[in-house]
Design an enzyme around this catalytic site. Structure first.
Site: not given
Length: 261
Positions: A166-169
Site C-alpha cells: 500500500d504505497e502511502e504515507f
C-alpha cells in the site's frame, strides 16, 4: 466504515451469494439439494474473491475464518492482509518494521495464521509507508535489494503466502538527497521481490506510485486492488490479462478487538 464487523461481513456475504448465483429462486432449491453434502469449490476457481485488509492493532485474524456460505463449508474470505508492517529508512538505510501487535501475530503464526491457511485462506504481509521519508518508490539500488531480502525472509520465516504493498504515507521529500520517487523505482522493487519469491503472492493497491507501475512490474504482480471507496480507478486495471474478479474490504470493527495477552 463505522458499522460493526458482523454487519459488514453480512453485507458482503450477501453480495457474494448474489453475484455467484443469478438464478433467483433456483438458489434456494440448489442449497436444499445439498443440505446433507457440503460442497467446497477449489479456491482457484471461486469468483469473485474477497480480500480483506485487517488492522492488526485491533483485529484477531482468526475472525476471518469464521464466515462460510450458507449450508456449505466454503470460506467467504480468500485473502487476509495483515495491515500493516512498515518501511522505515534514512538516506542510506532501510528496515522492515513490525509494531508490537504485528510482531505478536507473526511470532504466534502457528495459532494466529496457520489455522486460516488450513482453511484455504491466503495470508499476506501488508506493507505501508510510515512518514520516514523513505518509501517503496524512492529507494537506492542497495536499499531496494536490502528491503526485498528482508521482506522475502519475513515471508519465509513466518510461513506467509505473500506480501501486499500500500504505497502511502512515505512523506517523500523530507530527506534531502534521496532519489526522486517514481513508479519505475517502485517497479524495480516488485521485480526484485518476484525474483526472490517466485511462488508467493505479490499484490498492490492501485494508489500513489502503485498506479504508475511499468509493465514488467504488472507482470510480476498477482493482483492489483482498486482504490476502494473513492471512485478513483473505477475502470479496474488488468494485470497480465486478468480481469477484476474480486471484492476488497477494509475491516475496522467497533468491537471484538484483538488484544495482546
Amino acid at each position: 466504515m463505522k458499522k460493526s464487523l458482523s454487519f459488514i461481513i453480512l453485507l458482503f456475504t450477501t453480495l457474494f451469494i448474489t453475484n455467484c448465483n443469478n438464478e433467483g429462486n433456483m438458489v434456494e432449491i440448489s442449497l436444499k439439494s445439498q443440505i446433507t453434502t457440503n460442497i467446497t469449490r477449489n479456491i482457484d476457481i471461486k469468483t469473485p474473491k474477497l480480500t480483506v485488509y485487517i488492522k492488526t492493532n485491533e483485529i484477531n485474524p482468526l475472525n476471518m475464518g469464521e464466515y462460510h456460505f450458507t449450508d456449505t463449508d466454503e470460506q467467504v474470505v480468500d485473502h487476509v492482509i495483515l495491515f500493516a508492517s512498515n518501511i522505515h529508512g534514512t538516506i542510506s538505510t532501510v528496515k522492515l518494521y513490525h509494531n508490537y501487535n504485528q510482531a505478536y501475530i507473526l511470532n504466534n503464526a502457528n495459532t494466529l495464521i496457520k489455522p486460516l491457511q488450513d482453511k484455504g485462506i491466503k495470508v499476506l504481509l501488508g506493507l505501508l509507508g510510515d512518514y520516514t521519508g523513505v518509501g517503496f518508490a524512492n529507494l537506492t539500488y542497495d536499499q531496494r535489494n536490502s528491503f526485498a531480502l528482508q521482506v522475502a525472509a519475513c515471508v519465509t520465516t513466518y510461513g506467509l503466502d505473500g506480501v501486499d504493498f500500500d504505497e502511502e504515507f512515505a512523506n517523500y521529500g523530507s530527506i534531502s538527497g534521496t532519489p526522486v520517487p517514481s513508479g519505475d523505482n517502485f517497479s524495480l522493487l516488485i521485480q526484485r521481490l518476484r525474483e526472490l519469491m517466485p511462488d508467493k503472492l505479490i499484490t498492490a493497491k492501485y494508489y500513489g506510485y502503485g498506479a504508475y507501475l511499468n509493465q514488467a512490474a504488472k507482470n510480476a504482480i498477482d493482483y492489483i486492488w482498486p482504490n476502494f471507496g473513492t471512485g478513483y480507478d473505477a475502470d479496474c486495471p488488468t494485470v497480465s490479462g486478468q480481469v477484476c474478479r474480486y471484492i476488497i474490504l477494509m475491516v475496522i470493527p467497533v468491537r471484538d478487538k484483538f488484544k495482546v495477552l
